[in-house]
Enzyme design. Sequence first.
Site, PDB file in Angstrom:
ATOM      1  N   ARG A 160       0.327  -0.984   0.261  1.00 33.13           N
ATOM      2  CA  ARG A 160       0.169   0.369   0.110  1.00 33.13           C
ATOM      3  C   ARG A 160       0.904   0.884  -0.121  1.00 33.13           C
ATOM      4  O   ARG A 160       0.433   2.159   0.771  1.00 33.13           O
ATOM      5  CB  ARG A 160      -0.778   0.133   1.043  1.00 33.13           C
ATOM      6  CG  ARG A 160      -2.213  -1.091   1.138  1.00 33.13           C
ATOM      7  CD  ARG A 160      -2.954  -0.468  -0.055  1.00 33.13           C
ATOM      8  NE  ARG A 160      -4.324  -1.897   0.499  1.00 33.13           N
ATOM      9  CZ  ARG A 160      -4.149  -3.044   0.345  1.00 33.13           C
ATOM     10  NH1 ARG A 160      -3.059  -3.245  -0.558  1.00 33.13           N
ATOM     11  NH2 ARG A 160      -5.075  -3.966   0.314  1.00 33.13           N
ATOM     12  N   SER A 235     -10.471  -1.002   3.319  1.00 30.46           N
ATOM     13  CA  SER A 235     -10.176  -1.257   4.443  1.00 30.46           C
ATOM     14  C   SER A 235     -10.040   0.264   4.975  1.00 30.46           C
ATOM     15  O   SER A 235      -8.979   0.751   4.304  1.00 30.46           O
ATOM     16  CB  SER A 235      -8.571  -1.946   4.533  1.00 30.46           C
ATOM     17  OG  SER A 235      -8.727  -3.536   3.886  1.00 30.46           O
ATOM     18  N   GLU A 331      -5.400   3.743   6.998  1.00 32.95           N
ATOM     19  CA  GLU A 331      -4.690   2.927   4.677  1.00 32.95           C
ATOM     20  C   GLU A 331      -5.813   4.545   3.932  1.00 32.95           C
ATOM     21  O   GLU A 331      -4.600   4.864   3.255  1.00 32.95           O
ATOM     22  CB  GLU A 331      -4.663   1.527   4.608  1.00 32.95           C
ATOM     23  CG  GLU A 331      -4.936   1.151   2.997  1.00 32.95           C
ATOM     24  CD  GLU A 331      -6.056   1.095   2.715  1.00 32.95           C
ATOM     25  OE1 GLU A 331      -6.961   1.594   1.709  1.00 32.95           O
ATOM     26  OE2 GLU A 331      -5.827   0.054   2.510  1.00 32.95           O
TER      27      GLU A 331
HETATM   28  N1  EPU Z   1     -10.270 -11.448   9.939  1.00 28.25           N
HETATM   29  C1  EPU Z   1     -11.751 -10.971  11.520  1.00 28.25           C
HETATM   30  N2  EPU Z   1     -11.484 -10.629  10.976  1.00 28.25           N
HETATM   31  C2  EPU Z   1     -12.301  -9.114  10.661  1.00 28.25           C
HETATM   32  C3  EPU Z   1     -12.147  -9.158   8.989  1.00 28.25           C
HETATM   33  C4  EPU Z   1     -10.587 -10.237   9.258  1.00 28.25           C
HETATM   34  O1  EPU Z   1     -11.114 -11.799  12.148  1.00 28.25           O
HETATM   35  O2  EPU Z   1     -13.108  -8.726  10.966  1.00 28.25           O
HETATM   36  C5  EPU Z   1      -9.606 -11.913   9.962  1.00 28.25           C
HETATM   37  C6  EPU Z   1      -9.876 -13.247   9.014  1.00 28.25           C
HETATM   38  O3  EPU Z   1     -10.346 -14.042   9.243  1.00 28.25           O
HETATM   39  C7  EPU Z   1      -8.240 -13.805   8.383  1.00 28.25           C
HETATM   40  C8  EPU Z   1      -7.536 -12.328   8.095  1.00 28.25           C
HETATM   41  O4  EPU Z   1      -7.767 -11.263   8.973  1.00 28.25           O
HETATM   42  O5  EPU Z   1      -8.148 -14.127   8.914  1.00 28.25           O
HETATM   43  C9  EPU Z   1      -7.455 -11.601   6.689  1.00 28.25           C
HETATM   44  O6  EPU Z   1      -8.996 -11.156   6.142  1.00 28.25           O
HETATM   45  P1  EPU Z   1      -9.500 -10.662   4.222  1.00 28.25           P
HETATM   46  O7  EPU Z   1      -9.282 -12.538   3.939  1.00 28.25           O
HETATM   47  O8  EPU Z   1     -10.801 -10.246   4.652  1.00 28.25           O
HETATM   48  O9  EPU Z   1      -8.100  -9.530   4.787  1.00 28.25           O
HETATM   49  P2  EPU Z   1      -7.893  -8.185   5.165  1.00 28.25           P
HETATM   50  O10 EPU Z   1      -6.459  -8.402   5.543  1.00 28.25           O
HETATM   51  O11 EPU Z   1      -8.322  -7.796   6.530  1.00 28.25           O
HETATM   52  C10 EPU Z   1      -6.771  -7.784   3.585  1.00 28.25           C
HETATM   53  C11 EPU Z   1      -6.532  -6.160   1.643  1.00 28.25           C
HETATM   54  C12 EPU Z   1      -8.272  -6.037   1.707  1.00 28.25           C
HETATM   55  C13 EPU Z   1      -8.511  -7.001   0.007  1.00 28.25           C
HETATM   56  C14 EPU Z   1      -8.518  -8.737   1.247  1.00 28.25           C
HETATM   57  C15 EPU Z   1      -8.190  -9.171   0.610  1.00 28.25           C
HETATM   58  C16 EPU Z   1      -5.378  -4.500   3.499  1.00 28.25           C
HETATM   59  C17 EPU Z   1      -4.776  -3.811   4.468  1.00 28.25           C
HETATM   60  N3  EPU Z   1      -6.799  -5.056   3.089  1.00 28.25           N
HETATM   61  O12 EPU Z   1      -7.921  -7.548   4.206  1.00 28.25           O
HETATM   62  O13 EPU Z   1      -7.931  -5.215   0.477  1.00 28.25           O
HETATM   63  O14 EPU Z   1      -9.796  -7.304  -0.277  1.00 28.25           O
HETATM   64  O15 EPU Z   1      -7.074  -8.515   1.473  1.00 28.25           O
HETATM   65  O16 EPU Z   1      -6.496 -10.052   0.006  1.00 28.25           O
HETATM   66  O17 EPU Z   1      -4.243  -4.872   3.315  1.00 28.25           O
HETATM   67  C18 EPU Z   1      -8.136  -2.372   0.377  1.00 28.25           C
HETATM   68  O18 EPU Z   1      -7.548  -1.510   0.705  1.00 28.25           O
HETATM   69  O19 EPU Z   1      -9.491  -1.271   1.108  1.00 28.25           O
HETATM   70  C19 EPU Z   1      -9.236  -3.323   0.945  1.00 28.25           C
HETATM   71  C20 EPU Z   1     -10.751  -3.984   0.852  1.00 28.25           C
END
Ligand code: EPU
Length: 335
Positions: A160, A235, A331
């Site tokens: 990012r 995010s 972010e």
């Molecule tokens: N998780 C939780 N609770 C929640 C959300 C997530 O426990 O409410 C846990 C999930 O269970 C999982 C882990 O966190 O083990 C990761 O969750 P997720 O796959 O939803 O991805 P993320 O790391 O929360 C990132 C990006 C998203 C992108 C997703 C999928 C960032 C800041 N965000 O989210 O990007 O869509 O991975 O690749 O890196 C964005 O930047 O606006 C965005 C949506």
Amino acid sequence: MNFQSNFQLKEYNTFGISALAKEFIAVSNTDELSTVLQSNKDIFVLGGGSNMLLTQNIEKLVVHVNFKGIEIVKEEENFIWVKANAGENWHEFVLWCIAHDFGGIENLSLIPGNVGTTPIQNIGAYGVEIKDTFESCTAMEIASQNLKTFDKATCNFGYRESVFKNELKNQYIITDVTFKLTKKSHKINTSYGAIETELVKNNITNPTLKEVSDVVIAIRQSKLPNPKELGNSGSFFKNPIISKADYDKIKQNHPEIPHYIVSETKVKVPAGWLIEQSGFKGKRFGNAGIHKNQALVLVNYGNATGQEILAVSKDIQQTIFKKFGIHIEAEVNVI
Ligand code: EPU
């Protein structure tokens, strides 16, 4: 060109925050942009408005970059170079590439915003980042109105991050971006767990670009609110990168903490998990809240001010710092 005063920006930011621009101009090509910049240096650049939180009116000229057009600039047997102008809607561009069977950005389906802002924060999702297919971009220097081409190395992409958020912040306006995409032997990336699971569920073994895109769209729709229905900016925080030692300490009390190895000494942990563990998931504070399906997403229930959302974000940061000793960084750009 039509300059407008006291212009309402509610429709121009995906959080749906009401804020006024002192002056507003939409520009549709580099000549118009150059003309505007010759007499206005103190400007605010607005693309798709999908990564910002407006906490106040903007007492400047807001320049909305609205350049349209997609063009094939080079072609070889296996690869195709496609240039999209900055004001093209990102998701529509992704769908255009899929319809032409050009591969590489299908995992980035349904991300809000415009093409021109994708390199600024190296957008990423489901195992793919923009830097993987990025060839170059053109940007106009605000001070001189000169156009400059930036290759991948010069953009200095990180998680990012890019040069446009750091050393060159507020100095350039991206006017177009060129991507190097596959014409055949597509590198389908299903490494991200949820994609694989969805494909298996649908009995798909050798997915096409369209099938990957459809699965990504389904996953995103199940977790992330549609900004047209519930204002949000994806995010709100970055996933923090912490030391392995700190991670091991947290793991003692929370053996289930998800993590991604960054290096031998660094670990990335999901901010969404930290926020959920801190009890915020699905909570509502007046007009602002934390999404029920993805705690990393802050939402506007209709009439929230940017200040209200900012206050919720600070509350979350402080609580997580107290509970886990981790600082999570926004972010989105807080204006
Ligand atoms: N998780 C939780 N609770 C929640 C959300 C997530 O426990 O409410 C846990 C999930 O269970 C999982 C882990 O966190 O083990 C990761 O969750 P997720 O796959 O939803 O991805 P993320 O790391 O929360 C990132 C990006 C998203 C992108 C997703 C999928 C960032 C800041 N965000 O989210 O990007 O869509 O991975 O690749 O890196 C964005 O930047 O606006 C965005 C949506």
